[in-house]
Design a protein around this motif. Structure first.
Motif, PDB file in Angstrom:
ATOM      1  N   ALA A   3       0.824  -1.207   0.000  1.00 33.80           N
ATOM      2  CA  ALA A   3       0.000   0.000   0.000  1.00 33.80           C
ATOM      3  C   ALA A   3       0.858   1.256   0.000  1.00 33.80           C
ATOM      4  O   ALA A   3       1.887   1.331   0.689  1.00 33.80           O
ATOM      5  N   GLN A 113      -6.923   1.076   5.740  1.00 33.04           N
ATOM      6  CA  GLN A 113      -6.506   0.593   4.423  1.00 33.04           C
ATOM      7  C   GLN A 113      -7.592   0.937   3.405  1.00 33.04           C
ATOM      8  O   GLN A 113      -8.759   0.597   3.595  1.00 33.04           O
ATOM      9  N   GLU A 115      -8.743   0.294  -0.350  1.00 33.72           N
ATOM     10  CA  GLU A 115      -8.520  -0.594  -1.479  1.00 33.72           C
ATOM     11  C   GLU A 115      -9.199  -0.024  -2.721  1.00 33.72           C
ATOM     12  O   GLU A 115     -10.376   0.347  -2.686  1.00 33.72           O
ATOM     13  N   THR A 116      -8.474   0.049  -3.830  1.00 34.13           N
ATOM     14  CA  THR A 116      -9.017   0.581  -5.077  1.00 34.13           C
ATOM     15  C   THR A 116      -8.727  -0.395  -6.220  1.00 34.13           C
ATOM     16  O   THR A 116      -8.019  -1.383  -6.050  1.00 34.13           O
ATOM     17  N   ASN A 120      -3.584   0.225  -3.572  1.00 34.46           N
ATOM     18  CA  ASN A 120      -4.072   0.350  -2.205  1.00 34.46           C
ATOM     19  C   ASN A 120      -3.331   1.468  -1.492  1.00 34.46           C
ATOM     20  O   ASN A 120      -2.165   1.750  -1.780  1.00 34.46           O
ATOM     21  N   SER A 122      -2.623   3.340   2.470  1.00 32.18           N
ATOM     22  CA  SER A 122      -2.656   3.244   3.922  1.00 32.18           C
ATOM     23  C   SER A 122      -2.655   4.667   4.475  1.00 32.18           C
ATOM     24  O   SER A 122      -1.780   5.469   4.134  1.00 32.18           O
TER      25      SER A 122
END
Length: 354
Positions: A3, A113, A115-116, A120, A122
């Motif tokens: 990330a 986190q 998520e895409t 990712n 953070s």
């Protein structure tokens, strides 16, 4: 997948996301804005052709940058708003990544986190500004599946030219329903407008400036424990923008009561009377687009997440901005989102210092 790290992720690059970014920048916070749209302008890129703001340009501005007037128009159109938002994003060099769909936000120790479909992230904090346009709501009316004509929501409407020669039913007694009904009526389309209750037009001299002041005064009164005056809802449901006023004054906005069911070829009222239709346009509102926050398990009744201002009560690293009055007075408007965006940025900056 490793990330990328940042202090704050803003989910959504429309007006609320840009306002949040403006204030975070002033606090010296490192952040990124992830926006599903391929180009700047948020949901304003997808509205109907005749849509106008409720307020003059100067009273429809994001923090730090007045919206310039649109030549020849008192109330700017959606295209002018898109241009303004694109310029705002560029002027303040806001780090927007377009065409990125956020799929989920999860807890990850002392961070969140994100998520895409691209990468990712953070982050120490997340501001969700995804709005409602991507979640149109259509009520479960009996017979909806039996109707053989076309059904579409507000999000799919563009102009009367698309409905030449058709019989149209417009459903909904709010601003969208009134504006689309007026647009069709003035465009010479055979249109029937149906509403759950008799339409309530605001006084002709009330525009977005007044509505923002009323919403803000109501919130301040409630915060002080005073009696709820009803705010904007006490004034009416429909702002009498010029096209609505013109159609109303010409007698073209006569609403009929809500029907009880759809038939194969139209609609039917409780008394058995019917109207034939080729298309039904559902101007029945939206729900907050919060699916990406599902892993946090914060949603309560009616799909809302409990908040104190913009702060999610069940997750102090999450702020929600621009979804309606429950995330700040008039926070779903251009002029109204600035104050809750400022408050969210200030709270996050304090969290980061701690």
């Amino acid at each position: 997948m490793s990330a990328q790290r940042t202090q704050v992720v803003i989910v959504g690059g429309g007006q609320s996301g840009l306002a949040a970014g403006y204030h975070l920048r002033r606090h010296g916070v490192d952040f990124v804005i992830l926006d599903a749209e391929a180009t700047p302008g948020g949901a304003w890129q997808h509205t109907w052709d005749s849509l106008r703001l409720f307020s003059p340009a100067a009273y429809s501005s994001l923090p730090g940058r007045l919206m310039p007037a649109q030549p020849g128009e008192t109330y700017p159109d959606a295209g002018h708003v898109v241009d303004y938002l694109a310029d705002y994003e560029k002027r303040y060099e806001l780090p927007v990544q377009h065409g990125v769909h956020v799929k989920a936000v999860r807890r990850d120790g002392d961070r969140l986190q994100v998520e895409t479909d691209a990468a990712n992230w953070s982050a120490r904090a997340v501001i969700s500004t995804t709005g409602t346009w991507s979640r149109p709501f259509i009520p479960a009316v009996p017979g909806r599946g039996a109707f053989t004509g076309t059904q579409l929501h507000t999000v799919g409407y563009r102009s009367p030219a698309d409905f030449a020669g058709q019989r149209i039913i417009v459903v909904g007694g709010g601003n969208s329903g009134a504006q689309i009904a007026a647009d069709l009526a003035l465009g010479g389309i055979d249109m029937t407008w149906v509403t759950q209750r008799p339409p309530r037009f605001l006084a002709d001299d009330i525009d977005g400036r007044v509505l923002f002041d009323v919403a803000t005064a109501r919130r301040r009164a409630l915060d002080k424990g005073h009696t709820d005056t009803g705010g904007v809802a006490s004034l009416g449901d429909i702002v009498a923008v010029p096209p609505v006023r013109a159609a109303r004054d010409a007698g073209r906005l006569q609403a009929r009561p809500m029907f009880t069911r759809l038939t194969a070829t139209g609609i039917q009222w409780a008394d058995g009377s019917r109207a034939e239709a080729d298309t039904v346009i559902w101007c029945t509102g939206f729900r907050p687009a919060l699916a990406h926050l599902a892993p946090l398990q914060l949603r309560g009744p009616r799909g809302h997440i409990a908040t104190d201002g913009t702060l999610a009560l069940g997750e102090p690293r999450l702020h929600l901005l621009g979804y309606g009055d429950w995330t700040g007075p008039a926070s779903a408007t251009l002029i109204g989102v600035g104050r809750p965006a400022r408050d969210a940025a200030r709270t996050i900056a304090q969290l980061l210092r701690e």
